[in-house]
Design a protein around this motif. Structure first.
Motif, mmCIF file in Angstrom:
data_model
loop_
_atom_site.group_PDB
_atom_site.id
_atom_site.type_symbol
_atom_site.label_atom_id
_atom_site.label_comp_id
_atom_site.label_asym_id
_atom_site.label_seq_id
_atom_site.Cartn_x
_atom_site.Cartn_y
_atom_site.Cartn_z
ATOM 1 N N VAL A 14 31.364 -16.286 -8.319
ATOM 2 C CA VAL A 14 32.698 -16.346 -8.957
ATOM 3 C C VAL A 14 33.268 -17.763 -8.847
ATOM 4 N N ARG A 15 33.083 -18.374 -7.678
ATOM 5 C CA ARG A 15 33.550 -19.758 -7.488
ATOM 6 C C ARG A 15 32.878 -20.694 -8.484
ATOM 7 N N SER A 16 31.558 -20.560 -8.602
ATOM 8 C CA SER A 16 30.804 -21.458 -9.463
ATOM 9 C C SER A 16 31.146 -21.219 -10.938
ATOM 10 N N LEU B 97 35.425 -35.270 -4.973
ATOM 11 C CA LEU B 97 35.783 -35.745 -3.620
ATOM 12 C C LEU B 97 35.316 -34.706 -2.600
ATOM 13 N N GLY B 98 34.533 -35.153 -1.627
ATOM 14 C CA GLY B 98 33.898 -34.206 -0.704
ATOM 15 C C GLY B 98 32.806 -33.447 -1.440
ATOM 16 N N ALA B 99 31.984 -34.193 -2.182
ATOM 17 C CA ALA B 99 30.995 -33.567 -3.086
ATOM 18 C C ALA B 99 29.852 -32.904 -2.341
ATOM 19 N N LEU C 30 32.140 -38.710 -3.748
ATOM 20 C CA LEU C 30 32.567 -39.332 -2.490
ATOM 21 C C LEU C 30 32.385 -38.341 -1.348
ATOM 22 N N ASP C 31 31.920 -38.843 -0.217
ATOM 23 C CA ASP C 31 31.805 -37.993 0.982
ATOM 24 C C ASP C 31 31.632 -38.911 2.189
ATOM 25 N N PHE C 32 31.610 -38.310 3.369
ATOM 26 C CA PHE C 32 31.367 -39.094 4.581
ATOM 27 C C PHE C 32 30.025 -39.833 4.439
HETATM 28 C C1 LIG Z 1 32.547 -27.159 2.263
HETATM 29 S S1 LIG Z 1 31.767 -28.668 1.875
HETATM 30 C C2 LIG Z 1 31.862 -28.591 0.103
HETATM 31 C C3 LIG Z 1 30.813 -29.414 -0.570
HETATM 32 C C4 LIG Z 1 30.864 -29.327 -2.113
HETATM 33 N N1 LIG Z 1 32.132 -29.802 -2.614
HETATM 34 C C5 LIG Z 1 30.625 -27.906 -2.560
HETATM 35 O O1 LIG Z 1 31.602 -27.236 -2.888
HETATM 36 O O2 LIG Z 1 29.475 -27.470 -2.572
HETATM 37 C C6 LIG Z 1 33.007 -29.876 2.287
HETATM 38 C C7 LIG Z 1 32.565 -31.300 2.044
HETATM 39 O O3 LIG Z 1 33.696 -32.160 2.189
HETATM 40 C C8 LIG Z 1 33.315 -33.290 2.943
HETATM 41 N N2 LIG Z 1 34.508 -33.827 3.616
HETATM 42 C C9 LIG Z 1 35.397 -33.129 4.365
HETATM 43 N N3 LIG Z 1 36.341 -33.971 4.856
HETATM 44 C C10 LIG Z 1 36.032 -35.216 4.388
HETATM 45 C C11 LIG Z 1 36.611 -36.496 4.574
HETATM 46 N N4 LIG Z 1 37.696 -36.675 5.336
HETATM 47 N N5 LIG Z 1 36.040 -37.560 3.959
HETATM 48 C C12 LIG Z 1 34.923 -37.390 3.189
HETATM 49 N N6 LIG Z 1 34.335 -36.199 3.002
HETATM 50 C C13 LIG Z 1 34.871 -35.121 3.586
HETATM 51 C C14 LIG Z 1 32.309 -32.743 3.929
HETATM 52 O O4 LIG Z 1 31.501 -33.751 4.485
HETATM 53 C C15 LIG Z 1 31.521 -31.770 3.049
HETATM 54 O O5 LIG Z 1 30.459 -32.393 2.384
#
Ligand SMILES: C[S@@+](CC[C@H](N)C(=O)[O-])C[C@H]1O[C@@H](n2cnc3c(N)ncnc32)[C@H](O)[C@@H]1O
Length: 366
Positions: A71-73, A99-101, A125-127
């Motif tokens: 459902v999310r997708s 963001l947070g990909a 973008l991500d860590f």
């Molecule tokens: C639950 S996962 C979701 C990944 C993707 N968006 C998905 O839905 O499949 C959360 C993502 O957000 C990233 N994230 C969380 N806080 C972050 C921050 N402060 N800076 C960069 N990335 C962040 C995490 O590293 C992780 O990859």
């Protein structure tokens, strides 16, 4: 997408040493859930297996998680495709910034589908700990790397933490830092302030303070509106998917389970109900913002033949439990149009979910 089961409480010292490791770990949960939904036939995605280590050996998740992931997708795919198709009507190829990909595969799915020509840029973008692994997986997988273009046009940067190609960019950062310190240098040469731009926040803002999330969104609003940057700013849209309404007993269990993994859902605190979610964007003066729970989307927005198809995939006994979970996750979307009416097309104002009967969502801005 679901609250994981509680885990044994590890030593306090270890917890404080790298609290962010637990947040990064949520990416593996999301990727494994997606892989499971693909293996079980809920979703089609030939790329996710290349981003999950030992993907053939991963066990499927329970039916309830597979349905939630579906459902999310479905919802986010629908909104993203609508966004690109409005860009197509407007003859303005769009940009997507995720963001947070994490290990998301959306870029590859778009780039190998009918909308590729209307996508100008896709930035993730991500860590750095997450981007370095993703960059390595892309380099190792022929299926992922060929989609990026000829090898001579694809390059690693920042010691392997970043990757650039003609359309796709993978960028390391901590999104909690002041946006003016990180985003201009990361995105300044990549995105254009005059192209329609969609921000994706798929389960990421919930891990950040409301103030940090707000600063992030405001930076993009300013970037697109500032006449110093562009006399003709592009339309800005955004989608947020995450948990909300965690004040009730279900929410408390979810928070406690995640707290035992050293993950705090601090970003959900300002949103006790679905009605409050659009404030995420209206407080930044977005022209329109709406929110729907995953339960509402499953019941009213997914076409009946699709529902019948996924119901036949696995036995789901716990419908009440499914509804309870889906009641605590929502998709919020909003659009920030140019205040000058002649610069804003009607198309963007109609952006949203369509009901199973093809009608626009019909929910007033909340
Ligand atoms: C639950 S996962 C979701 C990944 C993707 N968006 C998905 O839905 O499949 C959360 C993502 O957000 C990233 N994230 C969380 N806080 C972050 C921050 N402060 N800076 C960069 N990335 C962040 C995490 O590293 C992780 O990859």
């Amino acid at each position: 997408m679901l609250p994981p089961s509680p885990q044994p409480i590890s030593r306090r010292v270890e917890r404080t040493q790298d609290a962010d490791a637990a947040i990064r770990q949520t990416d593996s949960d999301a990727a494994l859930a997606r892989l499971s939904a693909v293996k079980k036939g809920y979703l089609t995605d030939s790329f996710i297996g290349h981003l999950v280590p030992r993907s053939q050996l991963q066990l499927p998740r329970p039916p309830l998680i597979n349905v939630g992931t579906y459902v999310r997708s479905y919802s986010i795919d629908h909104l993203v495709e609508e966004w690109i198709s409005i860009s197509k009507q407007e003859h303005k190829p769009c940009q997507i910034v995720s963001l947070g990909a994490g290990s998301d595969t959306r870029f590859w799915r778009i780039a190998t589908g009918p909308y590729n020509d209307y996508l100008r840029v896709y930035a993730e973008l991500d860590f750095p700990e997450v981007t370095v692994k993703k960059a390595m997986s892309i380099r190792k997988s022929k299926q992922l790397s060929t989609v990026l273009g000829p090898p001579e046009n694809v390059s690693l940067a920042q010691g392997g933490l970043a990757l650039h190609s003609p359309k796709y960019h993978l960028l390391p950062c901590d999104l909690r830092k002041p946006p003016s310190e990180i985003l201009p240098s990361l995105l300044g040469d990549i995105i254009s302030p005059s192209s329609p731009t969609l921000l994706l926040f798929e389960c990421v803002l919930v891990y950040m303070s409301p103030e940090a999330s707000s600063n992030l969104i405001q930076w993009f609003v300013d970037y697109f509106q500032s006449s110093a940057v562009s006399p003709n700013p592009g339309v800005l849209g955004a989608i947020v998917y995450e948990m909300f309404g965690l004040q009730d007993s279900f929410g408390q269990v979810m928070m406690n389970n995640l707290r035992s993994r050293n993950v705090s859902l601090i970003g959900a605190l300002p949103y006790p109900s679905v009605q409050t979610l659009p404030e995420r964007f209206t407080r930044h003066n977005f022209t329109m913002s709406k929110a729907l729970t995953l339960r509402e989307i499953r019941e009213k927005f997914i076409p009946k033949p699709e529902l019948a198809r996924i119901s036949a995939l696995e036995m789901l006994d716990e419908v009440e439990e499914l509804n309870l979970v889906l009641d605590h996750y929502a998709i919020t979307w909003g659009v920030d149009l140019d205040p000058t009416p002649e610069l804003s097309s009607v198309g963007w104002t109609q952006w949203g979910m369509r009901t199973a009967r093809g009608l626009p969502d019909g929910h007033e801005s909340r």
